[in-house]
Design a protein around this motif. Structure first.
Motif, PDB file in Angstrom:
ATOM      1  N   LYS A   1      -6.284 -10.092  -3.995  1.00  0.00           N
ATOM      2  CA  LYS A   1      -6.539  -9.051  -5.094  1.00  0.00           C
ATOM      3  C   LYS A   1      -5.762  -8.872  -5.588  1.00  0.00           C
ATOM      4  O   LYS A   1      -5.862  -8.080  -6.939  1.00  0.00           O
ATOM      5  CB  LYS A   1      -7.853  -8.045  -4.443  1.00  0.00           C
ATOM      6  CG  LYS A   1      -6.828  -7.256  -3.512  1.00  0.00           C
ATOM      7  CD  LYS A   1      -7.844  -5.829  -2.982  1.00  0.00           C
ATOM      8  CE  LYS A   1      -6.918  -5.516  -1.859  1.00  0.00           C
ATOM      9  NZ  LYS A   1      -8.226  -3.842  -1.034  1.00  0.00           N
ATOM     10  N   TYR A   2      -5.101  -8.998  -4.758  1.00  0.00           N
ATOM     11  CA  TYR A   2      -3.123  -8.116  -5.317  1.00  0.00           C
ATOM     12  C   TYR A   2      -1.940  -8.700  -6.579  1.00  0.00           C
ATOM     13  O   TYR A   2      -1.490  -8.743  -6.906  1.00  0.00           O
ATOM     14  CB  TYR A   2      -2.464  -7.882  -3.504  1.00  0.00           C
ATOM     15  CG  TYR A   2      -2.465  -6.985  -3.479  1.00  0.00           C
ATOM     16  CD1 TYR A   2      -2.434  -5.712  -3.237  1.00  0.00           C
ATOM     17  CD2 TYR A   2      -2.964  -7.066  -2.139  1.00  0.00           C
ATOM     18  CE1 TYR A   2      -3.039  -4.423  -2.685  1.00  0.00           C
ATOM     19  CE2 TYR A   2      -3.646  -6.481  -0.828  1.00  0.00           C
ATOM     20  CZ  TYR A   2      -3.529  -4.791  -1.357  1.00  0.00           C
ATOM     21  OH  TYR A   2      -3.878  -3.735  -0.365  1.00  0.00           O
TER      22      TYR A   2
ATOM     23  N   LYS B   1       2.951 -11.706  -6.906  1.00  0.00           N
ATOM     24  CA  LYS B   1       3.384 -12.758  -7.665  1.00  0.00           C
ATOM     25  C   LYS B   1       4.271 -14.429  -6.579  1.00  0.00           C
ATOM     26  O   LYS B   1       4.979 -13.652  -6.361  1.00  0.00           O
ATOM     27  CB  LYS B   1       4.309 -13.123  -8.966  1.00  0.00           C
ATOM     28  CG  LYS B   1       3.649 -12.014  -9.503  1.00  0.00           C
ATOM     29  CD  LYS B   1       4.423 -11.786 -11.020  1.00  0.00           C
ATOM     30  CE  LYS B   1       3.810 -10.968 -12.204  1.00  0.00           C
ATOM     31  NZ  LYS B   1       5.252 -10.569 -13.058  1.00  0.00           N
TER      32      LYS B   1
ATOM     33  N   ASN C   1       1.975 -19.434  -7.681  1.00  0.00           N
ATOM     34  CA  ASN C   1       0.056 -18.332  -7.973  1.00  0.00           C
ATOM     35  C   ASN C   1      -0.793 -19.774  -7.401  1.00  0.00           C
ATOM     36  O   ASN C   1      -2.574 -19.865  -8.194  1.00  0.00           O
ATOM     37  CB  ASN C   1      -0.636 -17.818  -8.572  1.00  0.00           C
ATOM     38  CG  ASN C   1       0.637 -15.827  -9.120  1.00  0.00           C
ATOM     39  OD1 ASN C   1       1.237 -16.195  -7.582  1.00  0.00           O
ATOM     40  ND2 ASN C   1       0.056 -15.689  -9.881  1.00  0.00           N
TER      41      ASN C   1
ATOM     42  N   GLU D   1       0.862  -1.130   0.162  1.00  0.00           N
ATOM     43  CA  GLU D   1       0.099   0.649   0.241  1.00  0.00           C
ATOM     44  C   GLU D   1       0.774   1.217   0.306  1.00  0.00           C
ATOM     45  O   GLU D   1       0.017   2.412  -0.582  1.00  0.00           O
ATOM     46  CB  GLU D   1      -1.067  -0.211   0.952  1.00  0.00           C
ATOM     47  CG  GLU D   1      -1.669  -0.919   1.328  1.00  0.00           C
ATOM     48  CD  GLU D   1      -3.123  -0.902  -0.245  1.00  0.00           C
ATOM     49  OE1 GLU D   1      -3.036   0.143  -0.494  1.00  0.00           O
ATOM     50  OE2 GLU D   1      -3.892  -2.310  -0.501  1.00  0.00           O
TER      51      GLU D   1
ATOM     52  N   GLU E   1       6.105  -4.854  -8.627  1.00  0.00           N
ATOM     53  CA  GLU E   1       5.375  -6.128  -8.637  1.00  0.00           C
ATOM     54  C   GLU E   1       6.573  -6.396  -7.069  1.00  0.00           C
ATOM     55  O   GLU E   1       7.659  -6.154  -6.976  1.00  0.00           O
ATOM     56  CB  GLU E   1       6.218  -7.008  -9.553  1.00  0.00           C
ATOM     57  CG  GLU E   1       7.034  -7.835 -10.045  1.00  0.00           C
ATOM     58  CD  GLU E   1       7.789  -8.488 -11.195  1.00  0.00           C
ATOM     59  OE1 GLU E   1       7.035  -8.848 -11.884  1.00  0.00           O
ATOM     60  OE2 GLU E   1       8.976  -8.942 -11.109  1.00  0.00           O
TER      61      GLU E   1
ATOM     62  N   ASP F   1      -4.602 -10.855  -8.551  1.00  0.00           N
ATOM     63  CA  ASP F   1      -5.367 -10.589  -8.991  1.00  0.00           C
ATOM     64  C   ASP F   1      -5.330  -9.683 -10.420  1.00  0.00           C
ATOM     65  O   ASP F   1      -4.564  -9.620 -11.825  1.00  0.00           O
ATOM     66  CB  ASP F   1      -6.857 -10.612  -8.838  1.00  0.00           C
ATOM     67  CG  ASP F   1      -7.331 -11.939  -8.512  1.00  0.00           C
ATOM     68  OD1 ASP F   1      -7.159 -13.334  -8.498  1.00  0.00           O
ATOM     69  OD2 ASP F   1      -8.226 -12.046  -8.301  1.00  0.00           O
ATOM     70  N   ASN F   2      -4.495  -8.974  -9.316  1.00  0.00           N
ATOM     71  CA  ASN F   2      -4.069  -7.120 -10.465  1.00  0.00           C
ATOM     72  C   ASN F   2      -2.603  -7.513 -10.776  1.00  0.00           C
ATOM     73  O   ASN F   2      -1.948  -5.928 -11.074  1.00  0.00           O
ATOM     74  CB  ASN F   2      -4.287  -6.416  -9.719  1.00  0.00           C
ATOM     75  CG  ASN F   2      -4.026  -5.608  -8.316  1.00  0.00           C
ATOM     76  OD1 ASN F   2      -3.163  -6.219  -8.601  1.00  0.00           O
ATOM     77  ND2 ASN F   2      -4.314  -5.428  -7.908  1.00  0.00           N
ATOM     78  N   GLY F   3      -1.715  -8.789 -10.420  1.00  0.00           N
ATOM     79  CA  GLY F   3      -0.373  -8.557 -11.038  1.00  0.00           C
ATOM     80  C   GLY F   3       0.705  -7.885 -10.389  1.00  0.00           C
ATOM     81  O   GLY F   3       1.539  -7.836 -10.539  1.00  0.00           O
ATOM     82  N   ILE F   4      -0.335  -6.984  -8.930  1.00  0.00           N
ATOM     83  CA  ILE F   4       0.936  -6.684  -7.477  1.00  0.00           C
ATOM     84  C   ILE F   4       1.528  -7.078  -6.686  1.00  0.00           C
ATOM     85  O   ILE F   4       3.018  -7.761  -6.967  1.00  0.00           O
ATOM     86  CB  ILE F   4       0.612  -5.831  -6.881  1.00  0.00           C
ATOM     87  CG1 ILE F   4      -0.324  -4.710  -7.360  1.00  0.00           C
ATOM     88  CG2 ILE F   4       0.996  -5.029  -5.998  1.00  0.00           C
ATOM     89  CD1 ILE F   4       0.321  -3.445  -8.598  1.00  0.00           C
TER      90      ILE F   4
ATOM     91  N   ILE G   1       2.199   1.567  -3.775  1.00  0.00           N
ATOM     92  CA  ILE G   1       1.507   0.532  -5.238  1.00  0.00           C
ATOM     93  C   ILE G   1       0.918   1.669  -6.009  1.00  0.00           C
ATOM     94  O   ILE G   1       0.484   1.551  -7.398  1.00  0.00           O
ATOM     95  CB  ILE G   1      -0.301   0.270  -4.599  1.00  0.00           C
ATOM     96  CG1 ILE G   1      -0.568  -0.222  -5.397  1.00  0.00           C
ATOM     97  CG2 ILE G   1      -0.995   1.413  -4.088  1.00  0.00           C
ATOM     98  CD1 ILE G   1      -2.093  -1.207  -5.129  1.00  0.00           C
TER      99      ILE G   1
ATOM    100  N   LYS H   1       4.027   0.762 -12.268  1.00  0.00           N
ATOM    101  CA  LYS H   1       5.066  -0.173 -12.607  1.00  0.00           C
ATOM    102  C   LYS H   1       6.015  -1.557 -10.930  1.00  0.00           C
ATOM    103  O   LYS H   1       6.701  -0.747 -11.119  1.00  0.00           O
ATOM    104  CB  LYS H   1       6.067  -0.129 -13.732  1.00  0.00           C
ATOM    105  CG  LYS H   1       5.568   0.837 -14.607  1.00  0.00           C
ATOM    106  CD  LYS H   1       6.257   1.158 -15.999  1.00  0.00           C
ATOM    107  CE  LYS H   1       5.551   1.666 -17.126  1.00  0.00           C
ATOM    108  NZ  LYS H   1       6.435   2.032 -17.967  1.00  0.00           N
TER     109      LYS H   1
END
Length: 327
Positions: A47-48, A55, A320, A16, A25, A50-53, A19, A23
């Motif tokens: 949720k993180y 892995k 994941n 947070e 991860e 799912d949005n690619g933040i 974020i 760009k």
């Protein structure tokens, strides 16, 4: 490995706090944890993912924690131009990602790290191409200590300039007992017992007996000042066996010593006794022991740039929760 209690405090805040950079991860490596890490990630961080933040990768291969290997695996998974190692007990600080990008924008041949010799010292940011060129952390260094210094030195040998940051908002960490940092370390897990022969106020002989029936024998400086312990070099190694309450140490130099074994001591005679280390001293000796081989490797490096063979940072991973990959 088994640091969920720290990640619950650090990971969400780190995400947070950074974020807004965009760009970015986070690679979370579950190094065969048994403390419920996977379930926590599924329930709290979906949720993180799912949005690619975030892995999430898990490996079930390691039986104990290997600091250098685990970092290599995690950092090789990063897809960005800049990699940052972040221990589970560290906070990034608000907008740290922007700060890193700003510094690399002016000089691409640098690496960044904390200027404090404390729990934030292992936080390093480096260009991915430079990290790959030196083949990461030296995986011969499995214990605690000197693996960071070694990496920094080899980057400097490559011609990269070390830049340090002292801003306290970027160097916060969870303060905890130091032995927690290596509680899963294979070097510590391999120790059967520790005995001390008190020689003088400044030095004592120490005998580390390992579970694989090998031993280390050498000297400790200031054995009665628990916060000032240091191990001297030139440690002797060998094998040992116990039979009929007698222990025999077989040194590689063909020297043999035999001790009578009692509950808390080993003895040849009254002048040659080793007393089993008490709980407090044992804790500090374990700290020193984990860095024994690392220190020797580090000091022998010279101008070395690459330490690992071609197959460094290898692992079989589940990404994941579903996709199996091999790196």
């Amino acid at each position: 490995m088994n640091r969920l209690h720290h990640l619950k405090e650090t990971l969400l805040k780190n995400i947070e706090d950074n974020i807004s950079y965009g760009k970015l991860e986070f690679i979370l490596l579950d190094y065969n944890s048994s403390d419920g890490l996977e379930e926590w990630v599924k329930s709290k961080l979906a949720k993180y993912i799912d949005n690619g933040i975030l892995k999430y990768h898990r490996t079930s291969e390691p039986k104990s924690f290997h600091r250098s290997h685990s970092r290599n695996v995690a950092l090789k998974l990063g897809s960005g131009d800049i990699l940052c190692n972040l221990d589970a007990d560290n906070f990034l600080g608000n907008d740290f990602a922007s700060y890193v990008n700003y510094n690399f924008s002016f000089n691409k041949d640098v690496f960044l790290t904390s200027g404090f010799k404390n729990g934030s010292y292992g936080k390093i940011c480096v260009k991915k191409e430079h990290f790959l060129k030196i083949k990461g952390y030296d995986e011969r260094m499995s214990g605690w200590g000197f693996e960071d210094d070694d990496l920094y030195q080899r980057l400097e040998n490559l011609g990269r300039e070390k830049q340090v940051f002292y801003d306290e908002k970027f160097t916060q960490f969870i303060d905890h007992e130091i032995e927690e940092s290596f509680s899963n370390d294979k070097n510590v897990l391999g120790i059967e017992s520790i005995y001390v022969q008190y020689d003088s106020y400044t030095k004592s002989n120490v005998l580390f007996l390992l579970r694989n029936k090998t031993f280390y024998y050498g000297k400790v400086v200031k054995p009665n000042e628990y916060d000032a312990l240091a191990l001297e070099g030139n440690w002797k190694k060998g094998t040992y066996k116990v039979q009929n309450r007698e222990m025999t140490l077989n040194f590689k130099s063909n020297l043999h010593l035999s001790f009578k074994v009692n509950d808390t001591k080993l003895s040849i005679n009254k002048e040659n006794e080793f007393i089993k280390a008490d709980e407090k001293l044992e804790k500090y000796l374990k700290i020193e022991f984990t860095s024994l081989e690392n220190k020797k490797n580090y000091e022998a490096k010279g101008k070395e740039i690459v330490s690992n063979p071609k197959d460094w940072g290898k692992a079989t991973l589940i990404k994941n929760f579903s996709k199996k990959i091999r790196i």
